[in-house]
Design an enzyme around this catalytic site. Structure first.
Site, PDB file in Angstrom:
ATOM      1  N   ASP A   9       0.812  -1.225   0.000  1.00 13.60           N
ATOM      2  CA  ASP A   9       0.000   0.000   0.000  1.00 13.60           C
ATOM      3  C   ASP A   9       0.847   1.278   0.000  1.00 13.60           C
ATOM      4  O   ASP A   9       1.609   1.522   0.937  1.00 13.60           O
ATOM      5  CB  ASP A   9      -0.912   0.036   1.227  1.00 13.60           C
ATOM      6  N   GLU A  40      -4.304   2.096  -3.057  1.00  8.73           N
ATOM      7  CA  GLU A  40      -5.577   2.542  -2.483  1.00  8.73           C
ATOM      8  C   GLU A  40      -5.436   3.617  -1.411  1.00  8.73           C
ATOM      9  O   GLU A  40      -6.434   4.240  -1.037  1.00  8.73           O
ATOM     10  CB  GLU A  40      -6.358   1.348  -1.932  1.00  8.73           C
ATOM     11  N   ASN A  41      -4.223   3.862  -0.918  1.00 12.01           N
ATOM     12  CA  ASN A  41      -4.001   4.933   0.062  1.00 12.01           C
ATOM     13  C   ASN A  41      -3.119   6.042  -0.495  1.00 12.01           C
ATOM     14  O   ASN A  41      -2.548   6.830   0.259  1.00 12.01           O
ATOM     15  CB  ASN A  41      -3.348   4.368   1.334  1.00 12.01           C
ATOM     16  N   HIS A  69     -10.611   1.311   0.215  1.00 13.35           N
ATOM     17  CA  HIS A  69     -10.611   2.771   0.064  1.00 13.35           C
ATOM     18  C   HIS A  69     -10.688   3.217  -1.399  1.00 13.35           C
ATOM     19  O   HIS A  69     -10.516   4.405  -1.685  1.00 13.35           O
ATOM     20  CB  HIS A  69      -9.359   3.369   0.701  1.00 13.35           C
ATOM     21  N   HIS A 152      -6.707  -8.402  -0.445  1.00 16.05           N
ATOM     22  CA  HIS A 152      -6.748  -7.252   0.452  1.00 16.05           C
ATOM     23  C   HIS A 152      -7.611  -7.594   1.659  1.00 16.05           C
ATOM     24  O   HIS A 152      -8.835  -7.724   1.540  1.00 16.05           O
ATOM     25  CB  HIS A 152      -7.340  -6.052  -0.309  1.00 16.05           C
ATOM     26  N   HIS A 177      -3.285  -4.402   3.018  1.00 20.48           N
ATOM     27  CA  HIS A 177      -4.251  -3.753   3.906  1.00 20.48           C
ATOM     28  C   HIS A 177      -3.691  -3.474   5.291  1.00 20.48           C
ATOM     29  O   HIS A 177      -3.982  -2.409   5.850  1.00 20.48           O
ATOM     30  CB  HIS A 177      -5.552  -4.557   4.048  1.00 20.48           C
ATOM     31  N   HIS A 179      -0.595  -2.943   6.228  1.00 16.34           N
ATOM     32  CA  HIS A 179       0.579  -2.049   6.153  1.00 16.34           C
ATOM     33  C   HIS A 179       1.780  -2.582   6.925  1.00 16.34           C
ATOM     34  O   HIS A 179       2.753  -1.855   7.116  1.00 16.34           O
ATOM     35  CB  HIS A 179       0.235  -0.643   6.655  1.00 16.34           C
TER      36      HIS A 179
END
Length: 272
Positions: A9, A40-41, A69, A152, A177, A179
């Site tokens: 991520d 996604e982040n 997200h 994820h 997801h 991290h």
């Protein structure tokens, strides 16, 4: 042999900058053939924008995966149907914008990428990921044996179960997801490489890429609070996987971890 790099991520501008600067060098130094990142982040820690998507693709990334997200930036909804290399989780209901998989041509043959989201402790709860993957893997395998899966999810148990479920059917399964990079890289008996979580590309002095103090305050008080993306040194985390492009079986998997070193600024122009 095809060598694939997967980066976990991307968190905010610090993570984006590090990835965009580092991917071209890694492709050259490590002989990387194909790059997948989870984005996604990437937009200030929540979601991704069309501009960020384009910037990431231009640096040599082949496919961008996502997760819960993906819809946080409203402009992504009309954009995602126009850019098939940006994936959303496969197991959304029918008629959801975007797609959960893609097959791309490369000099070493076709490579498939599938993005799926788990259900345990995840919001929103999506369709059964195991049933969705069973059908989609069969469809993609009709085109290529080389298939990478970004699963994820929050729990190690569900991601491990997905990896075991897909063993022998895909080339690699890497989780995202949380991290936090796990230390369980392995190749399952059927030839599928697995890593429960690839980690993140973001500030290392942080709580999962966010400033530390607001996160602690949230846990102390239970009250809603803003927690901005942290600053400071950035670490890149992921995996490098070698795949037999004829059989689709993984030959090796190694965790990738590197502190980002910004390039030296250009010297000022000499005065005339």
């Amino acid at each position: 042999m095809l060598k694939l790099l997967f980066l976990g991520d991307i968190v905010g501008e610090p993570g984006r900058r590090a990835v965009i600067d580092t991917v071209p060098r890694l492709r050259e130094e490590r002989g990387i053939d194909f790059v997948v990142v989870n984005g996604e982040n990437a937009a200030n820690g929540r979601g991704i924008t069309p501009k960020i998507t384009i910037d990431l693709l231009r640096c040599g990334i082949a496919v961008i995966t996502s997760g819960d997200h993906i819809w946080d930036q409203k402009e992504i909804v009309p954009f995602i149907d126009t850019e098939p290399r940006l994936l959303r989780p496969l197991n959304y209901p029918p008629n959801t914008p975007g797609a959960g998989s893609i097959v791309l041509e490369t000099p070493k043959g076709k490579v498939g990428v599938i993005n799926v989201q788990c259900r345990t402790f995840m919001n929103p709860p999506l369709e059964n990921p195991f049933l969705a993957m069973e059908a989609e893997v069969a469809r993609v395998r009709a085109e290529t044996a080389v298939i990478f899966v970004d699963v994820h999810g929050e729990t190690t148990s569900e991601k491990i179960a997905m990896g075991r479920f897909l063993d022998g059917k895909v080339s690699a399964v890497c989780g995202t997801h949380t991290h936090t990079q796990t230390a369980d890289e392995q190749i399952f008996p059927g030839g599928t490489a697995f890593l429960c979580d690839a980690g993140m590309c973001g500030p290392s002095e942080s709580c999962l890429g966010r400033e530390i103090s607001p996160i602690i305050e949230r846990f102390r008080t239970g009250r809603p609070i803003l927690y901005p993306v942290a600053r400071g040194p950035v670490k890149l985390l992921g995996a490098i996987i070698e795949i037999d492009e004829q059989t689709g079986r993984a030959l090796s998997i190694e965790r990738y971890a590197e502190m980002y070193v910004p390039p030296d600024p250009a010297p000022p122009a000499a005065a005339k």
